[in-house]
Design a protein around this motif. Structure first.
Motif, PDB file in Angstrom:
ATOM      1  N   THR A  14      30.260  35.577  21.650  1.00  0.00           N
ATOM      2  CA  THR A  14      31.941  34.982  21.442  1.00  0.00           C
ATOM      3  C   THR A  14      32.797  35.053  22.270  1.00  0.00           C
ATOM      4  N   ILE A  15      32.717  35.048  23.262  1.00  0.00           N
ATOM      5  CA  ILE A  15      33.775  34.509  24.589  1.00  0.00           C
ATOM      6  C   ILE A  15      33.175  33.237  25.034  1.00  0.00           C
ATOM      7  N   ASN A  16      34.199  32.793  25.446  1.00  0.00           N
ATOM      8  CA  ASN A  16      33.880  31.696  26.433  1.00  0.00           C
ATOM      9  C   ASN A  16      33.004  30.692  25.565  1.00  0.00           C
ATOM     10  N   ARG A  17      32.562  30.147  24.284  1.00  0.00           N
ATOM     11  CA  ARG A  17      31.660  29.468  23.731  1.00  0.00           C
ATOM     12  C   ARG A  17      30.435  30.068  24.406  1.00  0.00           C
ATOM     13  N   GLY A  18      29.935  31.369  24.471  1.00  0.00           N
ATOM     14  CA  GLY A  18      28.597  32.109  25.155  1.00  0.00           C
ATOM     15  C   GLY A  18      28.402  31.771  26.208  1.00  0.00           C
ATOM     16  N   ARG A  19      28.996  31.359  27.147  1.00  0.00           N
ATOM     17  CA  ARG A  19      28.806  31.091  28.645  1.00  0.00           C
ATOM     18  C   ARG A  19      29.502  32.152  29.677  1.00  0.00           C
ATOM     19  N   PRO A  20      28.950  32.530  30.790  1.00  0.00           N
ATOM     20  CA  PRO A  20      29.467  33.144  31.418  1.00  0.00           C
ATOM     21  C   PRO A  20      30.729  33.303  31.945  1.00  0.00           C
ATOM     22  N   ARG A  21      31.712  33.762  31.950  1.00  0.00           N
ATOM     23  CA  ARG A  21      33.220  33.937  31.627  1.00  0.00           C
ATOM     24  C   ARG A  21      33.468  34.617  33.166  1.00  0.00           C
ATOM     25  N   ASN A  22      34.108  34.045  34.862  1.00  0.00           N
ATOM     26  CA  ASN A  22      34.249  34.398  35.898  1.00  0.00           C
ATOM     27  C   ASN A  22      35.776  35.861  35.381  1.00  0.00           C
ATOM     28  N   ILE A  23      35.208  36.988  36.366  1.00  0.00           N
ATOM     29  CA  ILE A  23      36.445  37.731  35.808  1.00  0.00           C
ATOM     30  C   ILE A  23      37.153  38.414  36.372  1.00  0.00           C
ATOM     31  N   LEU A  24      35.931  38.646  37.911  1.00  0.00           N
ATOM     32  CA  LEU A  24      36.819  38.868  38.679  1.00  0.00           C
ATOM     33  C   LEU A  24      36.263  38.107  40.207  1.00  0.00           C
ATOM     34  N   GLU A  25      36.709  38.567  41.633  1.00  0.00           N
ATOM     35  CA  GLU A  25      36.579  37.540  42.466  1.00  0.00           C
ATOM     36  C   GLU A  25      36.696  38.551  43.578  1.00  0.00           C
ATOM     37  N   PHE A  26      36.088  38.558  44.730  1.00  0.00           N
ATOM     38  CA  PHE A  26      36.623  39.667  45.732  1.00  0.00           C
ATOM     39  C   PHE A  26      36.567  38.418  47.089  1.00  0.00           C
ATOM     40  N   ASP A  27      36.122  38.990  48.300  1.00  0.00           N
ATOM     41  CA  ASP A  27      36.162  38.680  49.457  1.00  0.00           C
ATOM     42  C   ASP A  27      36.236  39.114  50.414  1.00  0.00           C
ATOM     43  N   CYS A  28      35.575  39.083  51.519  1.00  0.00           N
ATOM     44  CA  CYS A  28      35.030  40.898  52.687  1.00  0.00           C
ATOM     45  C   CYS A  28      33.720  39.561  53.419  1.00  0.00           C
ATOM     46  N   LEU A  29      34.367  40.054  54.881  1.00  0.00           N
ATOM     47  CA  LEU A  29      34.057  39.797  55.913  1.00  0.00           C
ATOM     48  C   LEU A  29      32.542  40.335  56.249  1.00  0.00           C
ATOM     49  N   GLY A  30      31.970  41.335  55.287  1.00  0.00           N
ATOM     50  CA  GLY A  30      30.902  41.812  55.995  1.00  0.00           C
ATOM     51  C   GLY A  30      30.815  42.619  57.022  1.00  0.00           C
ATOM     52  N   PRO A  31      29.623  43.303  57.691  1.00  0.00           N
ATOM     53  CA  PRO A  31      28.735  42.353  57.695  1.00  0.00           C
ATOM     54  C   PRO A  31      27.041  42.981  56.030  1.00  0.00           C
ATOM     55  N   ALA A  32      26.677  41.730  56.053  1.00  0.00           N
ATOM     56  CA  ALA A  32      25.490  41.606  54.913  1.00  0.00           C
ATOM     57  C   ALA A  32      24.032  42.721  55.571  1.00  0.00           C
ATOM     58  N   ALA A  33      23.835  43.890  55.605  1.00  0.00           N
ATOM     59  CA  ALA A  33      22.717  44.342  56.028  1.00  0.00           C
ATOM     60  C   ALA A  33      21.381  43.290  55.637  1.00  0.00           C
ATOM     61  N   HIS A  34      21.206  42.907  54.692  1.00  0.00           N
ATOM     62  CA  HIS A  34      19.749  41.775  55.067  1.00  0.00           C
ATOM     63  C   HIS A  34      20.666  41.252  53.739  1.00  0.00           C
ATOM     64  N   ALA A  35      19.848  39.525  53.630  1.00  0.00           N
ATOM     65  CA  ALA A  35      19.647  38.506  52.381  1.00  0.00           C
ATOM     66  C   ALA A  35      19.789  39.344  50.841  1.00  0.00           C
ATOM     67  N   TYR A  36      20.898  39.517  50.428  1.00  0.00           N
ATOM     68  CA  TYR A  36      20.847  39.754  49.222  1.00  0.00           C
ATOM     69  C   TYR A  36      19.700  39.836  48.109  1.00  0.00           C
ATOM     70  N   VAL A  37      19.488  40.739  47.722  1.00  0.00           N
ATOM     71  CA  VAL A  37      18.403  40.537  46.792  1.00  0.00           C
ATOM     72  C   VAL A  37      19.088  41.827  45.329  1.00  0.00           C
ATOM     73  N   LEU A  38      18.584  41.798  44.128  1.00  0.00           N
ATOM     74  CA  LEU A  38      19.525  42.587  43.204  1.00  0.00           C
ATOM     75  C   LEU A  38      18.075  43.444  43.507  1.00  0.00           C
ATOM     76  N   ASP A  39      18.710  44.525  44.114  1.00  0.00           N
ATOM     77  CA  ASP A  39      17.293  45.965  44.268  1.00  0.00           C
ATOM     78  C   ASP A  39      18.107  47.339  44.070  1.00  0.00           C
ATOM     79  N   ALA A  40      17.976  48.677  44.258  1.00  0.00           N
ATOM     80  CA  ALA A  40      18.756  49.384  44.494  1.00  0.00           C
ATOM     81  C   ALA A  40      18.919  49.539  46.064  1.00  0.00           C
TER      82      ALA A  40
END
Length: 98
Positions: A14-40
């Protein structure tokens, strides 16, 4: 630069005609430990992002680290979105940069 986006989609679509709606956006300089994978190991990403439903109509986002809040939707339909930067001032609501 590492970007983190949060999208909201309501199960009943019932929000945005059923499509995802961007609600937050962040940036940071990092570093990232490794390439992002959705895991613990990547829970919260590089900024320790945590999303909690305080009620059926209130979503709270918290984070820690050197992230900049670039964009925030404060309310979408009947859902209020609040944010807190835990690395600066615990309990203080943060507004996005303009």
């Amino acid at each position: 630069m590492i970007m983190t986006d949060v999208d909201l989609i309501r199960v009943d679509k019932t929000i945005n005609r059923g499509r995802p709606r961007n609600i937050l956006e962040f940036d940071c300089l990092g570093p990232a430990a490794h390439a992002y994978v959705l895991d613990a190991a990547n829970a919260g990403g590089t900024i320790g992002l945590n999303l909690v439903w305080l009620s059926p109509h209130q979503l709270e986002a918290t984070w820690q680290g050197q992230a900049n809040l670039l964009f925030q939707v404060a309310q979408i339909n009947d859902v209020i979105v609040s944010v807190r930067d835990l690395s600066h001032d615990a309990g203080q609501v943060t507004s996005p940069k303009r």
